[in-house]
Scaffold this active site. Structure first.
Site, PDB file in Angstrom:
ATOM      1  N   HIS A 353     -56.945  59.556  20.979  1.00 18.78           N
ATOM      2  CA  HIS A 353     -56.635  59.244  22.371  1.00 18.78           C
ATOM      3  C   HIS A 353     -57.308  57.941  22.791  1.00 18.78           C
ATOM      4  O   HIS A 353     -56.680  57.044  23.349  1.00 18.78           O
ATOM      5  CB  HIS A 353     -57.091  60.407  23.247  1.00 18.78           C
ATOM      6  N   GLU A 354     -58.614  57.849  22.525  1.00 15.88           N
ATOM      7  CA  GLU A 354     -59.375  56.683  22.993  1.00 15.88           C
ATOM      8  C   GLU A 354     -58.890  55.388  22.349  1.00 15.88           C
ATOM      9  O   GLU A 354     -58.700  54.375  23.018  1.00 15.88           O
ATOM     10  CB  GLU A 354     -60.864  56.876  22.724  1.00 15.88           C
ATOM     11  N   HIS A 357     -55.714  53.976  23.804  1.00 16.11           N
ATOM     12  CA  HIS A 357     -55.843  53.171  25.023  1.00 16.11           C
ATOM     13  C   HIS A 357     -55.933  51.687  24.665  1.00 16.11           C
ATOM     14  O   HIS A 357     -55.394  50.831  25.377  1.00 16.11           O
ATOM     15  CB  HIS A 357     -57.072  53.584  25.827  1.00 16.11           C
ATOM     16  N   GLU A 377     -51.841  57.437  30.157  1.00 10.80           N
ATOM     17  CA  GLU A 377     -52.572  58.608  29.671  1.00 10.80           C
ATOM     18  C   GLU A 377     -51.738  59.419  28.693  1.00 10.80           C
ATOM     19  O   GLU A 377     -52.239  59.899  27.677  1.00 10.80           O
ATOM     20  CB  GLU A 377     -52.994  59.491  30.847  1.00 10.80           C
ATOM     21  N   HIS A 441     -54.267  61.754  34.795  1.00 10.78           N
ATOM     22  CA  HIS A 441     -54.402  62.775  33.760  1.00 10.78           C
ATOM     23  C   HIS A 441     -53.468  63.957  34.014  1.00 10.78           C
ATOM     24  O   HIS A 441     -53.191  64.733  33.100  1.00 10.78           O
ATOM     25  CB  HIS A 441     -55.849  63.261  33.684  1.00 10.78           C
TER      26      HIS A 441
END
Length: 543
Positions: A353-354, A357, A377, A441
């Site tokens: 996920h990170e 980004h 997101e 989110h």
């Protein structure tokens, strides 16, 4: 979730960093070189890793090299080249040198001089003690012969670095030799950078050694896994040169600077408990490696920015920090240790996920607000989930839930559900007016639900040992095209069609185009993309 206060920060800061889990995004302090409070053994003993002080130590080591070479009894043609230097808290210095002989590198010639605070040498550690005095430096065999021998030593390899003339002193009597580096892959798929040292007189292979070190570790979530590490002298580091120099550091519960590199005298890391500081690093470092591999092998993307540069991973950020975030300013992802600093947020889909980004920032750069923020997101949830499927870990079986192991809320429930987002009590299953007013989110639920439906289809089912039920808007039935195809569609839309302001309608148009590009306009895949969007109330069914 409601117990966490919202934090209002400037839009510019939101664009620069994206938090994974909470509605509030912490404002990041300007990075400094301070590591106050560091508790790792290496950092506790030495200076803070200030570049200026290290440069001065290296300069001092260089100035001493000639005198030290003489005092150590080295022959006239030998020189010491300062490679590293650091100072303990009590002033003791450790000066690491490489050695040359008539300007040729000496493999096995490195040494470390230990000095008391007053500058007097207390001891020396040498890789080899044999004398090089009188060694001839004219090779009997030419470089092409050495290169052919090196290629023959590793089936299917290619030349990574042409032969260079060296002195081999690591084992046995010193001799003139050629060192050739050939690249390939190890049996487990790990990249290989095999160094082949051949005698420059006889052509015999003196030594073969792998340039990429593969260690092992036990993480809190990933279990026992292999790690690609780097060896420097007697120390191993969580640094991966095969993946753009990605590394992991310990923030020591601080909030500024880049932390202290994880280093160990053995290539074994962590014990699987949160109490061992290396365990969270194993999770995050392994997650970064698998994310790199997923993007490279799935989309031929060479790193987050597609420029071959690896990202920094920082663990043990702040005290009681229940979040994780990506920050473009440091090109790094950062993980807190959770409630009571006992539950690190280092699950593998969080790592994916990170880093995603960063991919989004380097491509569409979706604004982190409104519907585009939800898409931002969702992109991280979607591709982070795909990283989890790619890794396919027994200790963390892949599924369509986000952060199911980190127990963020203390109820052992996933943070988000892609099959039915509203199960978290906040997220949207489908689009409606005002969905862009939700926290990003929660507005992400629309796209998350779309991706699950496109991958697996609607209705109740069991997948990989997990049970799902995915109701749709207006009871629309969706037939999945498989997660791999769905991921290709999403990635192409992100990199080719999404802009910073893309909303859900725009995302529908972009993904239909992407499916057409990949599988043909009017294809089953393109039709199911449109159907899956209709099932979350974005657009209508295809005709």
């Amino acid at each position: 979730m409601s117990s966490h206060a919202r934090t209002r920060i400037p839009k510019a800061a939101i664009a620069a960093s994206a938090a994974l889990l909470l509605v509030g995004i912490p404002a990041l302090a300007q990075a400094t070189t301070s590591t106050a409070g560091t508790t790792t053994p290496a950092a506790a003993a030495v200076d803070s890793p200030n570049l200026a002080s290290r440069a001065q130590l290296l300069s001092d080591a260089g100035l001493q090299s000639a005198v030290l070479a003489t005092s150590l009894g080295l022959s006239g043609p030998e020189k010491l080249i300062a490679k590293d230097a650091f100072r303990d808290a009590d002033g003791t210095r450790h000066l690491r040198y490489e050695r040359t002989y008539r300007d040729l590198p000496v493999l096995g010639g490195d040494l470390i001089v230990h000095q008391a605070a007053n500058g007097s040498a207390t001891s020396v550690d040498r890789a080899a003690k044999a004398s090089l005095d009188g060694l001839a430096t004219t090779p009997a065999l030419a470089a092409p012969t050495a290169q052919a021998t090196a290629l023959a030593a590793e089936a299917g390899s290619t030349v990574q670095a042409a032969p260079r003339l060296v002195v081999w002193a690591a084992k046995g009597a010193p001799s003139l030799a050629w060192e050739t580096v050939v690249s390939g892959r190890q049996k487990d798929g790990t990249p290989s950078r095999l160094h082949v040292v051949t005698d420059a007189g006889s052509g015999a292979v003196l030594q073969k050694f792998e340039g990429i070190q593969t260690g092992s570790g036990k993480g809190v979530f990933v279990g026992s896994v292999d790690l690609t590490t780097t060896q420097s002298g007697t120390q191993y580091q969580l640094k991966d040169d095969s993946r753009g120099g990605q590394s992991a550091t310990d923030m020591a519960n601080g909030t500024s600077g880049n932390g202290t590199p994880f280093a160990n005298s053995t290539d074994k890391w962590g014990d699987g408990t949160a109490g061992n500081r290396e365990s969270a690093a194993v999770d995050a470092y392994f997650g970064a490696a698998k994310t790199w591999d997923f993007y490279k092998n799935t989309f031929k993307r060479n790193g987050i920015r597609n420029d071959g540069a690896g990202a920094l991973t920082r663990v043990h950020y702040d005290k009681g920090y229940v979040n994780a975030f990506w920050d473009d300013a440091c090109f790094c992802m950062t993980y807190g240790d959770g409630q009571r600093d006992s539950a690190p947020l280092t699950e593998i889909d969080v790592a994916g996920h990170e880093m995603t980004h960063g991919v989004t920032s380097a491509t569409a750069n979706l604004n982190y607000s409104g519907e585009s923020g939800g898409l931002n997101e969702a992109t991280s949830d979607i591709l982070g989930t795909m990283v989890e499927w790619y890794a396919n870990l027994p200790a963390n079986p892949p599924n369509y839930w986000i952060g199911e192991l980190i127990n963020l809320s203390g109820d052992h429930k996933p943070l988000r559900y892609m099959d039915q987002p509203s199960k978290d009590g906040n997220s949207a299953d489908s689009w409606s007016d005002g969905v862009g007013n939700l926290d990003v989110h929660y507005s992400s639920g629309v796209a998350n639900h779309f991706f699950y439906l496109l991958s697996e289809g609607s209705g109740s089912k069991s997948i990989n040992g997990f049970d799902y039920n995915s109701p749709t808007a207006n009871g629309i039935s969706v037939t999945g095209i498989g997660r791999d195809k769905a991921a290709q569609v999403w990635y192409r839309a992100l990199t080719t069609y999404f802009t910073s302001t893309t909303d859900y309608k725009g995302a529908r148009d972009a993904t239909v185009k992407a499916a057409g590009d990949l599988y043909g306009a009017g294809s089953t895949e393109a039709k199911q993309v449109a159907t899956a969007w209709a099932a979350v109330n974005v657009g209508s069914l295809p005709s």
